[in-house]
Design an enzyme around this catalytic site. Structure first.
Site, PDB file in Angstrom:
ATOM      1  N   CYS A  60       0.852  -1.197   0.000  1.00  0.00           N
ATOM      2  CA  CYS A  60       0.000   0.000   0.000  1.00  0.00           C
ATOM      3  C   CYS A  60       0.890   1.251   0.000  1.00  0.00           C
ATOM      4  O   CYS A  60       1.846   1.332   0.773  1.00  0.00           O
ATOM      5  CB  CYS A  60      -0.905  -0.006   1.227  1.00  0.00           C
ATOM      6  SG  CYS A  60      -1.992   1.442   1.276  1.00  0.00           S
ATOM      7  N   CYS A  64       0.620   4.996   6.871  1.00  0.00           N
ATOM      8  CA  CYS A  64      -0.011   4.851   8.190  1.00  0.00           C
ATOM      9  C   CYS A  64       0.965   4.147   9.149  1.00  0.00           C
ATOM     10  O   CYS A  64       1.357   2.993   8.901  1.00  0.00           O
ATOM     11  CB  CYS A  64      -1.305   4.055   8.068  1.00  0.00           C
ATOM     12  SG  CYS A  64      -2.362   4.649   6.721  1.00  0.00           S
ATOM     13  N   CYS A  67       0.540   0.473  10.312  1.00  0.00           N
ATOM     14  CA  CYS A  67       0.060  -0.568   9.406  1.00  0.00           C
ATOM     15  C   CYS A  67       1.151  -1.467   8.812  1.00  0.00           C
ATOM     16  O   CYS A  67       2.080  -0.992   8.146  1.00  0.00           O
ATOM     17  CB  CYS A  67      -0.746   0.057   8.280  1.00  0.00           C
ATOM     18  SG  CYS A  67      -1.555  -1.214   7.270  1.00  0.00           S
ATOM     19  N   CYS A 104     -16.460  -8.905   6.287  1.00  0.00           N
ATOM     20  CA  CYS A 104     -15.833  -7.622   5.930  1.00  0.00           C
ATOM     21  C   CYS A 104     -14.569  -7.869   5.098  1.00  0.00           C
ATOM     22  O   CYS A 104     -13.645  -8.542   5.553  1.00  0.00           O
ATOM     23  CB  CYS A 104     -15.485  -6.857   7.202  1.00  0.00           C
ATOM     24  SG  CYS A 104     -14.714  -5.279   6.860  1.00  0.00           S
ATOM     25  N   CYS A 135     -19.534  -5.973   4.187  1.00  0.00           N
ATOM     26  CA  CYS A 135     -18.798  -4.764   4.556  1.00  0.00           C
ATOM     27  C   CYS A 135     -17.503  -4.771   3.745  1.00  0.00           C
ATOM     28  O   CYS A 135     -16.959  -5.834   3.452  1.00  0.00           O
ATOM     29  CB  CYS A 135     -18.489  -4.770   6.048  1.00  0.00           C
ATOM     30  SG  CYS A 135     -17.490  -3.361   6.590  1.00  0.00           S
ATOM     31  N   CYS A 195     -19.216   2.325   8.983  1.00  0.00           N
ATOM     32  CA  CYS A 195     -18.437   1.707  10.056  1.00  0.00           C
ATOM     33  C   CYS A 195     -17.207   2.586  10.227  1.00  0.00           C
ATOM     34  O   CYS A 195     -16.376   2.663   9.313  1.00  0.00           O
ATOM     35  CB  CYS A 195     -18.045   0.278   9.664  1.00  0.00           C
ATOM     36  SG  CYS A 195     -16.897  -0.496  10.817  1.00  0.00           S
ATOM     37  N   ARG A 267     -17.683  -1.888  18.431  1.00  0.00           N
ATOM     38  CA  ARG A 267     -16.963  -3.147  18.228  1.00  0.00           C
ATOM     39  C   ARG A 267     -15.630  -3.153  18.960  1.00  0.00           C
ATOM     40  O   ARG A 267     -14.794  -2.262  18.762  1.00  0.00           O
ATOM     41  CB  ARG A 267     -16.736  -3.423  16.732  1.00  0.00           C
ATOM     42  CG  ARG A 267     -16.031  -4.772  16.510  1.00  0.00           C
ATOM     43  CD  ARG A 267     -15.930  -5.197  15.050  1.00  0.00           C
ATOM     44  NE  ARG A 267     -17.216  -5.150  14.418  1.00  0.00           N
ATOM     45  CZ  ARG A 267     -17.542  -4.320  13.430  1.00  0.00           C
ATOM     46  NH1 ARG A 267     -16.648  -3.479  12.956  1.00  0.00           N
ATOM     47  NH2 ARG A 267     -18.751  -4.326  12.922  1.00  0.00           N
TER      48      ARG A 267
HETATM   49  N1  SAM Z   1      -6.604   0.639   3.260  1.00  0.00           N
HETATM   50  C1  SAM Z   1      -7.879   0.898   3.793  1.00  0.00           C
HETATM   51  C2  SAM Z   1      -7.894   2.050   4.767  1.00  0.00           C
HETATM   52  O1  SAM Z   1      -6.866   2.329   5.352  1.00  0.00           O
HETATM   53  O2  SAM Z   1      -8.947   2.636   4.947  1.00  0.00           O
HETATM   54  C3  SAM Z   1      -8.531  -0.295   4.436  1.00  0.00           C
HETATM   55  C4  SAM Z   1      -7.703  -1.282   5.234  1.00  0.00           C
HETATM   56  S1  SAM Z   1      -6.982  -0.652   6.715  1.00  0.00           S
HETATM   57  C5  SAM Z   1      -5.860  -1.925   7.159  1.00  0.00           C
HETATM   58  C6  SAM Z   1      -8.332  -0.700   7.885  1.00  0.00           C
HETATM   59  C7  SAM Z   1      -8.081  -0.208   9.284  1.00  0.00           C
HETATM   60  O3  SAM Z   1      -7.362  -1.181  10.020  1.00  0.00           O
HETATM   61  C8  SAM Z   1      -7.285   1.048   9.494  1.00  0.00           C
HETATM   62  O4  SAM Z   1      -8.031   2.198   9.282  1.00  0.00           O
HETATM   63  C9  SAM Z   1      -6.880   0.934  10.949  1.00  0.00           C
HETATM   64  O5  SAM Z   1      -7.817   1.578  11.781  1.00  0.00           O
HETATM   65  C10 SAM Z   1      -6.890  -0.571  11.204  1.00  0.00           C
HETATM   66  N2  SAM Z   1      -5.536  -1.077  11.488  1.00  0.00           N
HETATM   67  C11 SAM Z   1      -4.555  -1.298  10.588  1.00  0.00           C
HETATM   68  N3  SAM Z   1      -3.434  -1.745  11.188  1.00  0.00           N
HETATM   69  C12 SAM Z   1      -3.730  -1.826  12.514  1.00  0.00           C
HETATM   70  C13 SAM Z   1      -2.970  -2.211  13.655  1.00  0.00           C
HETATM   71  N4  SAM Z   1      -1.689  -2.589  13.568  1.00  0.00           N
HETATM   72  N5  SAM Z   1      -3.586  -2.177  14.856  1.00  0.00           N
HETATM   73  C14 SAM Z   1      -4.875  -1.791  14.963  1.00  0.00           C
HETATM   74  N6  SAM Z   1      -5.629  -1.402  13.920  1.00  0.00           N
HETATM   75  C15 SAM Z   1      -5.064  -1.408  12.705  1.00  0.00           C
HETATM   76  C1  DTB Z   2     -11.136  -2.059  11.941  1.00  0.00           C
HETATM   77  O1  DTB Z   2     -11.461  -1.031  12.568  1.00  0.00           O
HETATM   78  N1  DTB Z   2     -10.221  -2.932  12.333  1.00  0.00           N
HETATM   79  C2  DTB Z   2     -10.055  -3.979  11.352  1.00  0.00           C
HETATM   80  C3  DTB Z   2     -11.119  -3.628  10.293  1.00  0.00           C
HETATM   81  N2  DTB Z   2     -11.666  -2.406  10.775  1.00  0.00           N
HETATM   82  C4  DTB Z   2     -10.742  -3.540   8.876  1.00  0.00           C
HETATM   83  C5  DTB Z   2      -8.666  -4.144  10.899  1.00  0.00           C
HETATM   84  C6  DTB Z   2      -7.679  -4.449  12.006  1.00  0.00           C
HETATM   85  C7  DTB Z   2      -6.352  -4.697  11.423  1.00  0.00           C
HETATM   86  C8  DTB Z   2      -5.322  -5.106  12.423  1.00  0.00           C
HETATM   87  C9  DTB Z   2      -3.986  -5.310  11.811  1.00  0.00           C
HETATM   88  C10 DTB Z   2      -3.919  -6.411  10.788  1.00  0.00           C
HETATM   89  O2  DTB Z   2      -4.414  -7.539  11.030  1.00  0.00           O
HETATM   90  O3  DTB Z   2      -3.323  -6.180   9.725  1.00  0.00           O
HETATM   91 FE1  SF4 Z   3      -2.757   1.304   3.390  1.00  0.00          FE
HETATM   92 FE2  SF4 Z   3      -2.634   0.176   5.787  1.00  0.00          FE
HETATM   93 FE3  SF4 Z   3      -2.971   2.799   5.590  1.00  0.00          FE
HETATM   94 FE4  SF4 Z   3      -4.991   1.130   4.858  1.00  0.00          FE
HETATM   95  S1  SF4 Z   3      -4.152   1.397   6.901  1.00  0.00           S
HETATM   96  S2  SF4 Z   3      -4.237   2.949   3.756  1.00  0.00           S
HETATM   97  S3  SF4 Z   3      -3.762  -0.589   4.046  1.00  0.00           S
HETATM   98  S4  SF4 Z   3      -1.139   1.653   4.923  1.00  0.00           S
END
Ligand code: SAM
Ligand code: DTB
Ligand code: SF4
Length: 345
Positions: A60, A64, A67, A104, A135, A195, A267
């Site tokens: 990606c 973030c 992430c 989802c 979702c 959501c 949630r």
């Molecule tokens: N790329 C899209 C976005 O960012 O909207 C969708 C996927 S993204 C992984 C969805 C959500 O997962 C993020 O907005 C974040 O709140 C959550 N998330 C990602 N990595 C995480 C982590 N290490 N711990 C907790 N929540 C996480």
């Molecule tokens: C949300 O608020 N948490 C979920 C879902 N919406 C998409 C994602 C959590 C991701 C945790 C890190 C991972 O497994 O990559």
């Molecule tokens: Fe990309 Fe992860 Fe950020 Fe979603 S949360 S935009 S997958 S870097």
């Protein structure tokens, strides 16, 4: 048994001072208030189950800081192209079999390309045909893209604000808070359910948590689903070494979310793998009534279904069924016993 809802406590004009005062309440008083609000709108012993599937992994372009899927950090994650429709449907059937009512689909995109969106629409149609709520979380979408997803049958779009506007730039530099709010407006304009929530434990202050909840509660319509994630620290990301938040501060955040958004599903999202059963019980006590169910979140582990089944049995919690949650008001049509949390594991 049906619980008469009190609809008078739905507000969109919360001030930071009021919400700050909720956070400062003696813990027992806050628990009592959150339980009272929760019981006015829901059966306090039912929890909704959603299952996640990452349909496109890694690479990606966004930065973030939390992430594992950002191309900027070496987290050892293997990138994977958009999943085949058949594989998605196989996973969705398994989730339904285990007892999930919502599926989802997440993709590591800044925003979807129209060609990919067409494939995701096929997935949405297929998953919906299995009788599951749908979702998706695909990054930023335009009003047209949101409408396309709605037309395919998408029920919910997940798009988190993650933290306060002030702290956002410490976490993400490749997009703005306003970008996020624009996508949320596009999703609403298309008539989908929203959501939207955040992450606790990224080094943010109590003020940042308070401001996040004020922003969510003062949206024109409350998100129907409010995921509160505890950061899952992943090696290789800038937040890898963050210490977990204080348990009571995390529980307070759930309680305040419940009080501010009485009819929303709150949630208890990422981070449960690192939480004790007692901490999760406290979260349910103050109004969390949805979880991610299944052994994997997107890329990181989630509790085994067995562990969740045992916890539900110990707490007398039953999984919520489709018809019990349509208005966010429980009608006690759910399973009779926790053992009806189905699954072959
Ligand atoms: N790329 C899209 C976005 O960012 O909207 C969708 C996927 S993204 C992984 C969805 C959500 O997962 C993020 O907005 C974040 O709140 C959550 N998330 C990602 N990595 C995480 C982590 N290490 N711990 C907790 N929540 C996480
Ligand atoms: C949300 O608020 N948490 C979920 C879902 N919406 C998409 C994602 C959590 C991701 C945790 C890190 C991972 O497994 O990559
Ligand atoms: Fe990309 Fe992860 Fe950020 Fe979603 S949360 S935009 S997958 S870097």
């Amino acid at each position: 048994m049906s619980i008469a809802p009190d609809r008078t406590d739905i507000r969109h004009d919360w001030t930071p001072a009021e919400v700050g005062a909720l956070f400062q309440m003696p813990f027992s008083d806050l628990v009592h208030q959150a339980q009272t609000v929760h019981r006015a709108h829901f059966d306090a012993n039912q929890v909704q189950l959603s299952t996640l599937l990452n349909i496109k992994t890694g690479a990606c372009p966004e930065d973030c800081a939390y992430c594992p899927q950002s191309v900027r950090y070496d987290t050892g994650l293997e990138r994977e192209a958009l999943m085949d429709l058949d594989e998605v449907l196989t996973q969705a059937r398994a989730a339904r079999q285990r007892g999930a009512t919502r599926f989802c689909m997440g993709a590591a995109w800044r925003s979807p390309k129209d060609k990919d969106l067409a494939t995701v629409c096929e997935m949405v149609q297929g998953v919906k045909a299995l009788g599951l709520e749908t979702c998706a979380t695909l990054g930023m979408v335009s009003t047209e893209q949101a409408q396309t997803l709605k037309n395919a049958g998408l029920d919910y779009y997940n798009h988190n604000l993650d933290t306060s506007e002030a702290y956002y730039k410490e976490i993400i530099t490749t997009r703005t808070y306003d970008d996020r709010l624009e996508t949320l407006s596009a999703v609403r304009a298309a008539g989908m359910k929203v959501c939207c929530g955040g992450i606790i434990g990224m080094g943010e202050s109590l003020e940042d948590r308070m401001q996040l909840l004020v922003t969510l509660a003062n949206l024109p319509t409350h998100p129907e689903s409010v995921p509160i994630n505890q950061l899952v620290p992943v090696a290789g990301t800038p937040l890898a070494d963050q210490a977990p938040p204080d348990v009571f501060e995390f529980v307070r955040t759930i309680a305040v979310a419940r009080i501010l958004m009485p009819r929303s599903f709150v949630r208890l999202s990422a981070g449960r793998e690192d939480m004790s059963d007692e901490m999760q019980a406290l979260c349910f006590l103050v109004g969390a009534n949805s979880i991610f169910y299944g052994e994997k979140l997107l890329t990181t582990p989630n509790p085994q279904s067995d562990r969740d089944r045992v916890l539900f049995t110990r707490l007398g919690i039953t999984p919520m069924q489709e018809d019990a949650k349509e208005n966010g008001v429980a009608e006690s049509t759910c399973c009779d016993t926790p053992s009806q949390l189905t699954g072959s594991a």
